[in-house]
Design a protein around this motif. Structure first.
Motif, short mmCIF file in Angstrom:
data_model
loop_
_atom_site.label_atom_id
_atom_site.label_comp_id
_atom_site.label_asym_id
_atom_site.label_seq_id
_atom_site.Cartn_x
_atom_site.Cartn_y
_atom_site.Cartn_z
N SER A 29 0.82 -1.22 0.00
CA SER A 29 0.00 0.00 0.00
C SER A 29 0.84 1.26 0.00
O SER A 29 0.37 2.34 -0.40
CB SER A 29 -0.94 0.00 1.21
N SER A 30 2.10 1.14 0.44
CA SER A 30 2.99 2.30 0.39
C SER A 30 3.45 2.59 -1.03
O SER A 30 3.94 3.69 -1.33
CB SER A 30 4.21 2.07 1.29
N PRO A 37 -1.25 3.34 -3.99
CA PRO A 37 -2.31 3.94 -3.17
C PRO A 37 -3.66 3.24 -3.39
O PRO A 37 -4.00 2.86 -4.51
CB PRO A 37 -2.36 5.39 -3.66
N TYR A 38 -4.40 3.05 -2.31
CA TYR A 38 -5.73 2.46 -2.36
C TYR A 38 -5.73 1.08 -3.02
O TYR A 38 -6.64 0.73 -3.77
CB TYR A 38 -6.72 3.40 -3.06
N TYR A 87 -4.18 1.08 6.42
CA TYR A 87 -3.42 1.20 5.17
C TYR A 87 -4.22 1.87 4.06
O TYR A 87 -3.72 2.00 2.94
CB TYR A 87 -2.95 -0.19 4.72
N LYS A 88 -5.47 2.23 4.35
CA LYS A 88 -6.33 2.93 3.38
C LYS A 88 -6.49 2.12 2.10
O LYS A 88 -6.36 2.63 0.98
CB LYS A 88 -5.79 4.32 3.07
N THR A 89 -6.78 0.83 2.26
CA THR A 89 -6.99 -0.03 1.09
C THR A 89 -8.46 0.00 0.67
O THR A 89 -9.34 0.36 1.46
CB THR A 89 -6.59 -1.48 1.38
#
Length: 621
Positions: free
Chosen positions: A276-277, A280-281, A314-316
């Motif tokens: 995720s780094s 993004p998403y 992780y904002k997945t």
């Protein structure tokens, strides 16, 4: 296919064999037929989606022809080396790099590849066919020798489409599976069909090879050993961090969308953190279970809440599905067709997880391998850490890996085929896994390393075979960053006391406190993967890193006594079921009653019998 007697290969048969595995490659097909050689390929386009990636692929001088499945993640570095030697490339694929590397270095090229692969290369000049499989067995490769005909494929069903293949059950193969719920040799359930072992290649030459005597050649093996000299824990932790990040980054190369499985555990969570780094998403996927009918420890099997928490961190873009008891019977006929033969554990949750992921991505990262490399199953290793020698160790550890049928009932269960299994000796099969069975074993650490070796060769390999087929059933490629070459080599050198911090305590318990006191030890200490837990705290919440190991399992012990009981009875409690051509009904029924009446948990046996019944019906075994 290869006819060593010079008979022509049939294009019609080749197409039929290739069509049988269309699900593995819906993006294209290709054929190479030349006299006595036929090679077919189905393409799942991942890198260089253009027609330049079409297979079978030939070198510029047309000497070598390849059909290749997998991904070699360091292909760009190898390509630069080959270009410095004068090679020119028509595509941007790793397939062409593997082909030219083989043309330049032959089987020595196998040691250069960092990735997962199975391939066949035909040398038109030397008239030699080479079959090869990656170090760890992430990608499967089967072959069969029928007289002077060599058949091969990524799945057994392709081989069975040839008229010379026999679709018959192998009694010794069935006995091996019913002992270990796995195959420790190269046998399968199918007579004459063998699986090329991981880290091996096999060659046949026209007019020179007696096919029945051709033997696979090992080019690589695991080597779990204690390091010599002093140990700096901080240096090990920092190096593990570097190699893990590098491994995940390497395996993210793709020209199609890539996602990640995400349970509530450390391994998939850490991989998702790194991925995720960089994307993004990124899309993540988890499967949970309806636990309304479950009991005991199975009430903890649903990890959706934990996965959702990590997804938030992780904002997945997170997707999940919930399985109920009826979902197993709904998918089992289709699952069994893809699986062909059962191996370790229950895999229908994996089937549904791959189905979910395939709706959104073509490549998915998996956390498989972390446990086997870094000591995630301490309760297994501790069963045999104090021994007099290898024979003593093998006797103790073998008993644990008899997973399906109690030894005293085994001969009765396989009664109908008992006379057909020849000199079948499960203890010798178990011992045969160890390549270094004659070395001196002096310390508990030596025996733990032996156990780690054993599980990487058997249990982890079985997981890979199952995962490949469950994902490819949905045209999905699964990647396993923990099986990066550099990370594996490092893991094999990590001292046991950095994986299992309480080994000394367990040795004392093993010697002096048998029985319930040993069980109390397991309930008090969550051991295993210590160095990995410490390193991964950089990527995941500390409470996740410190959680006890939990496998990806459905609550089948409860379901097989509850909501699924009628299905179980209909399929395998009926004396007319197909499996009773091979097994004794009364003996099996007695074991099933132990589970249904609550005396023993035989969920693994029930799952195995359900799969065997499906295989019997689908493949007319």
């Amino acid at each position: 296919m290869l006819h060593l007697d010079g008979r022509p290969a049939s294009p019609v048969t080749l197409r039929r064999m290739t069509d049988a595995i269309q699900h593995r490659g819906p993006d294209g097909e290709g054929f190479f037929v030349e006299s006595f050689v036929g090679i077919g390929h189905r393409r799942l386009a991942i890198i260089d989606l253009s027609p330049a990636g079409h297979q079978p692929m030939q070198t510029r001088d047309r000497r070598f022809v390849i059909a290749y499945n997998g991904e070699v993640y360091n292909f760009q570095e190898i390509r630069l080396e080959l270009e410095s030697l004068g090679y020119q490339f028509r595509s941007k694929t790793d397939s062409e790099v593997v082909l030219n590397a083989f043309a330049e270095w032959g089987t020595d090229s196998l040691l250069k590849f960092n990735g997962m692969f199975a391939f066949v290369v035909w040398d038109r000049e030397e008239l030699r066919m080479t079959l090869a499989r990656d170090r760890y067995g992430v990608k499967p490769l089967y072959y069969a020798v029928r007289g002077k005909t060599i058949l091969f494929g990524s799945e057994i069903k392709a081989i069975l489409k040839h008229s010379e293949a026999r679709c018959e059950m192998d009694p010794a193969g069935l006995a091996e599976y019913l002992t270990f719920q796995n195959f420790f040799t190269d046998r399968t359930l199918y007579r004459d069909v063998r699986m090329l072992p991981a880290g091996h290649y096999l060659q046949f030459s026209l007019g020179k090879t007696y096919p029945e005597s051709a033997e696979p050649v090992q080019y690589w093996d695991y080597s779990f050993e204690e390091p010599s000299g002093s140990v700096d824990e901080r240096e090990y932790r920092e190096e593990l961090d570097r190699l893990f990040y590098q491994a995940v980054s390497r395996q993210m190369v793709s020209d199609v969308e890539l996602g990640s499985y995400l349970s509530g555990g450390m391994d998939s969570g850490s991989i998702t953190a790194v991925a995720s780094s960089q994307v993004p998403y990124i899309k993540t996927f988890t499967v949970g279970f309806d636990l309304t009918e479950s009991a005991g420890i199975e009430r903890n099997y649903d990890e959706r809440g934990l996965a959702e928490g990590l997804s938030s961190v992780y904002k997945t873009e997170h997707y999940e599905m919930v399985l109920k008891s009826g979902d197993m019977e709904r998918c089992l006929p289709r699952l069994a067709w893809h699986l062909e033969e059962p191996r370790v554990g229950q895999c229908y949750p994996n089937f549904y997880a791959a189905q979910l992921a395939s709706k959104f991505v073509t490549v998915c990262l998996s956390g498989a391998g972390g446990d086997e490399l870094f000591g995630g199953y301490p309760w297994r290793y501790y069963r045999a850490v104090v021994n007099t020698d290898f024979e003593d160790y093998a006797a103790k550890y073998y008993k644990f890996w008899q997973r399906l049928i109690p030894s005293e009932q085994f001969r009765k269960v396989i009664g109908p085929i008992a006379d057909q299994i020849g000199d079948f000796d499960p203890v010798e099969i178990f011992k045969g896994v160890f390549s270094k069975r004659n070395i001196e074993l002096e310390t508990p650490e030596d025996y733990v390393n032996h156990s780690l070796y054993f599980e990487a060769k058997t249990f982890l390999h079985g997981l890979f075979v199952v995962e490949d087929k469950m994902s490819m059933a949905h045209s999905l490629e699964t990647r396993v960053p923990f099986l990066d070459n550099d990370l594996v080599d490092f893991a094999c050198r990590v001292p046991v006391n950095l994986k299992l911090g309480r080994l000394g305590d367990m040795v004392r318990v093993d010697e002096n406190q048998p029985g319930d006191k040993t069980k109390n030890y397991f309930s008090r200490y969550h051991d295993g993967k210590l160095i990995l837990r410490q390193a991964m705290e950089k990527y995941i919440p500390k409470e996740v890193a410190e959680r006890a190991k939990q496998g990806f399992s459905a609550p089948d012990a409860s379901w097989f006594k509850g909501e699924s009981i009628e299905y179980v009875k209909r399929e395998i409690c009926d004396s007319r079921a197909g499996i009773y051509e091979w097994l004794d009904y009364d003996a099996v029924h007695s074991l099933l009653q132990d589970h249904l009446e609550g005396r023993e948990n035989r969920r693994l046996l029930i799952w195995s019998l359900l799969n065997l019944e499906q295989a019997h019906a689908l493949y007319s075994l």
